[in-house]
Design a protein around this motif. Structure first.
Motif, PDB file in Angstrom:
ATOM      1  N   MET A  36       0.838  -1.180   0.000  1.00 56.09           N
ATOM      2  CA  MET A  36       0.000   0.000   0.000  1.00 56.09           C
ATOM      3  C   MET A  36       0.884   1.245   0.000  1.00 56.09           C
ATOM      4  O   MET A  36       2.047   1.192   0.402  1.00 56.09           O
ATOM      5  N   THR A  37       0.326   2.365  -0.469  1.00 47.17           N
ATOM      6  CA  THR A  37       1.097   3.603  -0.509  1.00 47.17           C
ATOM      7  C   THR A  37       1.471   4.037   0.913  1.00 47.17           C
ATOM      8  O   THR A  37       0.762   3.751   1.876  1.00 47.17           O
ATOM      9  N   ARG A  38       2.612   4.730   1.000  1.00 49.49           N
ATOM     10  CA  ARG A  38       3.077   5.214   2.295  1.00 49.49           C
ATOM     11  C   ARG A  38       3.489   6.672   2.176  1.00 49.49           C
ATOM     12  O   ARG A  38       3.939   7.112   1.118  1.00 49.49           O
ATOM     13  N   GLU A  39       3.352   7.399   3.250  1.00 49.38           N
ATOM     14  CA  GLU A  39       3.856   8.760   3.288  1.00 49.38           C
ATOM     15  C   GLU A  39       5.374   8.730   3.152  1.00 49.38           C
ATOM     16  O   GLU A  39       6.035   7.800   3.615  1.00 49.38           O
ATOM     17  N   LEU A  40       5.913   9.756   2.496  1.00 48.36           N
ATOM     18  CA  LEU A  40       7.343   9.811   2.226  1.00 48.36           C
ATOM     19  C   LEU A  40       8.171   9.631   3.498  1.00 48.36           C
ATOM     20  O   LEU A  40       9.146   8.868   3.527  1.00 48.36           O
ATOM     21  N   ALA A  41       7.800  10.324   4.565  1.00 51.55           N
ATOM     22  CA  ALA A  41       8.574  10.252   5.810  1.00 51.55           C
ATOM     23  C   ALA A  41       8.610   8.835   6.371  1.00 51.55           C
ATOM     24  O   ALA A  41       9.655   8.374   6.867  1.00 51.55           O
ATOM     25  N   ASP A  42       7.483   8.117   6.295  1.00 55.63           N
ATOM     26  CA  ASP A  42       7.432   6.747   6.797  1.00 55.63           C
ATOM     27  C   ASP A  42       8.321   5.829   5.968  1.00 55.63           C
ATOM     28  O   ASP A  42       9.021   4.959   6.510  1.00 55.63           O
ATOM     29  N   TRP A  43       8.302   6.032   4.645  1.00 58.48           N
ATOM     30  CA  TRP A  43       9.121   5.189   3.774  1.00 58.48           C
ATOM     31  C   TRP A  43      10.610   5.435   4.015  1.00 58.48           C
ATOM     32  O   TRP A  43      11.399   4.484   4.098  1.00 58.48           O
ATOM     33  N   VAL A  44      11.015   6.696   4.124  1.00 57.50           N
ATOM     34  CA  VAL A  44      12.423   7.013   4.372  1.00 57.50           C
ATOM     35  C   VAL A  44      12.874   6.398   5.695  1.00 57.50           C
ATOM     36  O   VAL A  44      13.968   5.820   5.794  1.00 57.50           O
ATOM     37  N   LYS A  45      12.045   6.501   6.713  1.00 61.30           N
ATOM     38  CA  LYS A  45      12.405   5.980   8.029  1.00 61.30           C
ATOM     39  C   LYS A  45      12.593   4.463   8.001  1.00 61.30           C
ATOM     40  O   LYS A  45      13.558   3.938   8.579  1.00 61.30           O
ATOM     41  N   SER A  46      11.715   3.738   7.313  1.00 63.08           N
ATOM     42  CA  SER A  46      11.755   2.272   7.360  1.00 63.08           C
ATOM     43  C   SER A  46      12.669   1.656   6.309  1.00 63.08           C
ATOM     44  O   SER A  46      13.282   0.615   6.555  1.00 63.08           O
ATOM     45  N   GLU A  47      12.801   2.295   5.134  1.00 66.81           N
ATOM     46  CA  GLU A  47      13.528   1.661   4.032  1.00 66.81           C
ATOM     47  C   GLU A  47      14.886   2.289   3.721  1.00 66.81           C
ATOM     48  O   GLU A  47      15.754   1.622   3.158  1.00 66.81           O
ATOM     49  N   VAL A  48      15.057   3.557   4.058  1.00 66.85           N
ATOM     50  CA  VAL A  48      16.283   4.258   3.666  1.00 66.85           C
ATOM     51  C   VAL A  48      17.252   4.406   4.832  1.00 66.85           C
ATOM     52  O   VAL A  48      18.449   4.111   4.697  1.00 66.85           O
ATOM     53  N   ARG A  49      16.768   4.840   5.975  1.00 70.48           N
ATOM     54  CA  ARG A  49      17.683   5.097   7.092  1.00 70.48           C
ATOM     55  C   ARG A  49      18.495   3.871   7.507  1.00 70.48           C
ATOM     56  O   ARG A  49      19.689   4.021   7.841  1.00 70.48           O
ATOM     57  N   PRO A  50      17.946   2.649   7.501  1.00 65.05           N
ATOM     58  CA  PRO A  50      18.778   1.485   7.856  1.00 65.05           C
ATOM     59  C   PRO A  50      19.952   1.259   6.909  1.00 65.05           C
ATOM     60  O   PRO A  50      20.901   0.544   7.267  1.00 65.05           O
ATOM     61  N   LEU A  51      19.914   1.865   5.716  1.00 66.85           N
ATOM     62  CA  LEU A  51      20.976   1.661   4.731  1.00 66.85           C
ATOM     63  C   LEU A  51      21.945   2.836   4.635  1.00 66.85           C
ATOM     64  O   LEU A  51      22.885   2.802   3.841  1.00 66.85           O
ATOM     65  N   ARG A  52      21.732   3.867   5.427  1.00 73.10           N
ATOM     66  CA  ARG A  52      22.523   5.088   5.312  1.00 73.10           C
ATOM     67  C   ARG A  52      24.011   4.859   5.604  1.00 73.10           C
ATOM     68  O   ARG A  52      24.863   5.605   5.127  1.00 73.10           O
ATOM     69  N   GLU A  53      24.335   3.850   6.390  1.00 67.14           N
ATOM     70  CA  GLU A  53      25.742   3.585   6.725  1.00 67.14           C
ATOM     71  C   GLU A  53      26.447   2.747   5.666  1.00 67.14           C
ATOM     72  O   GLU A  53      27.664   2.578   5.731  1.00 67.14           O
ATOM     73  N   LYS A  54      25.707   2.225   4.707  1.00 64.14           N
ATOM     74  CA  LYS A  54      26.311   1.408   3.662  1.00 64.14           C
ATOM     75  C   LYS A  54      27.019   2.307   2.647  1.00 64.14           C
ATOM     76  O   LYS A  54      26.587   3.427   2.375  1.00 64.14           O
ATOM     77  N   SER A  55      28.103   1.800   2.062  1.00 64.66           N
ATOM     78  CA  SER A  55      28.831   2.560   1.047  1.00 64.66           C
ATOM     79  C   SER A  55      28.077   2.550  -0.279  1.00 64.66           C
ATOM     80  O   SER A  55      27.224   1.681  -0.530  1.00 64.66           O
ATOM     81  N   VAL A  56      28.399   3.506  -1.143  1.00 61.79           N
ATOM     82  CA  VAL A  56      27.774   3.563  -2.461  1.00 61.79           C
ATOM     83  C   VAL A  56      28.109   2.310  -3.259  1.00 61.79           C
ATOM     84  O   VAL A  56      27.261   1.764  -3.971  1.00 61.79           O
ATOM     85  N   SER A  57      29.350   1.804  -3.134  1.00 58.83           N
ATOM     86  CA  SER A  57      29.729   0.592  -3.872  1.00 58.83           C
ATOM     87  C   SER A  57      28.919  -0.610  -3.398  1.00 58.83           C
ATOM     88  O   SER A  57      28.491  -1.438  -4.210  1.00 58.83           O
ATOM     89  N   TRP A  58      28.663  -0.708  -2.068  1.00 58.25           N
ATOM     90  CA  TRP A  58      27.847  -1.818  -1.560  1.00 58.25           C
ATOM     91  C   TRP A  58      26.415  -1.704  -2.076  1.00 58.25           C
ATOM     92  O   TRP A  58      25.830  -2.692  -2.525  1.00 58.25           O
ATOM     93  N   LEU A  59      25.864  -0.498  -1.995  1.00 60.65           N
ATOM     94  CA  LEU A  59      24.494  -0.291  -2.467  1.00 60.65           C
ATOM     95  C   LEU A  59      24.380  -0.616  -3.956  1.00 60.65           C
ATOM     96  O   LEU A  59      23.404  -1.255  -4.395  1.00 60.65           O
TER      97      LEU A  59
END
Length: 248
Positions: free
Chosen positions: A1-24
Motif C-alpha cells: 500500500m502507498t506510504r507517506e514519504l517520511a514513513d518510507w524514508v524511516k523504514s527503508e532508507v535510514r537502515p541503509l545510510r551507513e552502507k557505502s555507495v559501492s555496496w548499495l
C-alpha cells in the motif's frame, strides 16, 4: 500500500545510510524482488517504485509543472507537438533506494519510441533526490532535467478501454540507461508484467488520455511512495458503456 514519504524514508532508507555507495550499487540497487501479481480491470497500477511528484489532469499545452518559470507541458514531455488530448498525469521519481524494474500498469499492446537527450548529455537528478531524501520536500525548481533528458515513450493500446495510454521513462545522468526487456513493437503486455529497467536515478510518468466512456481518478498525491505493480494509482469508472453494436 502507498506510504507517506517520511514513513518510507524511516523504514527503508535510514537502515541503509551507513552502507557505502559501492555496496548499495552491487547488492541493493539491482534487486528485483518477487511480488504478487495484481490484476484488476478497474485500476491502473504504479509503473514504478518511487515518490509521487505530481498527479492531476492537464491540457496538452498546459504546464505539468513550472521549473524556474519555464513551463513543462504534456507535449514537451512526450515530445509530440501534435498531441491533442487532455490527460491525467502521475509522475513518479525513482530514488537510488528504489527497485528500478518497471511494470505494466494496464494490459494492452506495447510500442515505444526512444528520444535522445536534447543536450550533449543528460542532466543529473541528484539535487532533487537529495532534497526528497534529506528534507522530505519536492522542489520543482530542481526538476530541470525534464526539459532535456533521454526518454522512452511507451504507448500501450488498450482495446478494452478504447484508448491508448503512455508510460514515459526519463533517464538520469547516464545515457542509454533505459533497458527494455523485449525490443519488439506492438507486443502484448499484461498488467503487472515486468517490461523494462532504468539504471540509477530516474523518473516514470503514467499518462492517461481522458475518455468519453470512462472517468479516470488519481488515487495518489504528491509525497506518497508507491510500489510498481502493487499500488493502484488511477481508478477507472465506466460512464457510457458501449452498446452491442460497439457504439456509445
Amino acid at each position: 500500500m502507498t506510504r507517506e514519504l517520511a514513513d518510507w524514508v524511516k523504514s527503508e532508507v535510514r537502515p541503509l545510510r551507513e552502507k557505502s555507495v559501492s555496496w548499495l550499487s552491487q547488492y541493493h540497487f539491482f534487486r528485483d524482488p518477487a511480488r504478487s501479481a495484481f490484476v484488476d480491470p478497474r485500476l491502473f497500477f504504479a509503473p514504478a517504485d518511487g515518490v509521487v511528484l505530481y498527479a492531476g489532469v492537464v491540457e496538452p499545452d498546459e504546464a505539468i509543472l513550472d521549473v524556474k518559470g519555464r513551463s513543462y507541458s504534456l507535449r514537451e514531455a512526450i515530445r509530440d507537438p501534435f498531441y491533442d488530448r487532455a490527460s491525467l498525469v502521475v509522475g513518479i521519481f525513482m530514488t537510488f533506494f528504489d527497485v528500478h524494474v518497471n511494470r505494466v500498469p494496464y494490459s494492452g499492446f506495447l510500442s515505444y519510441r526512444e528520444f535522445d537527450p536534447l543536450d550533449t548529455e543528460n542532466h543529473p537528478m541528484l539535487d532533487l533526490e537529495q532534497d526528497i531524501m534529506e528534507n522530505l520536500r519536492i522542489p520543482h525548481e530542481r526538476a530541470g532535467y525534464l526539459h532535456h533528458n533521454q526518454r522512452m515513450v511507451n504507448r500501450i493500446d488498450v482495446p478494452a478501454l478504447g484508448i491508448p495510454y503512455y508510460v514515459l521513462q526519463v533517464a538520469d545522468y547516464d545515457v542509454d540507461s533505459i533497458t527494455p526487456f523485449t525490443l519488439k513493437q506492438n507486443q502484448p503486455c499484461r498488467q503487472g508484467e515486468r517490461f523494462s529497467q532504468i539504471r540509477y536515478g530516474s523518473q516514470v510518468d503514467l499518462i492517461v488520455p481522458l475518455s468519453a466512456r470512462h472517468r479516470f481518478t488519481a488515487l495518489v498525491s504528491p509525497r506518497e511512495h508507491v510500489e510498481a505493480g502493487v499500488d493502484p494509482i488511477v481508478a477507472i469508472d465506466e460512464i457510457h458503456p458501449l452498446s452491442q453494436s460497439g457504439q456509445l
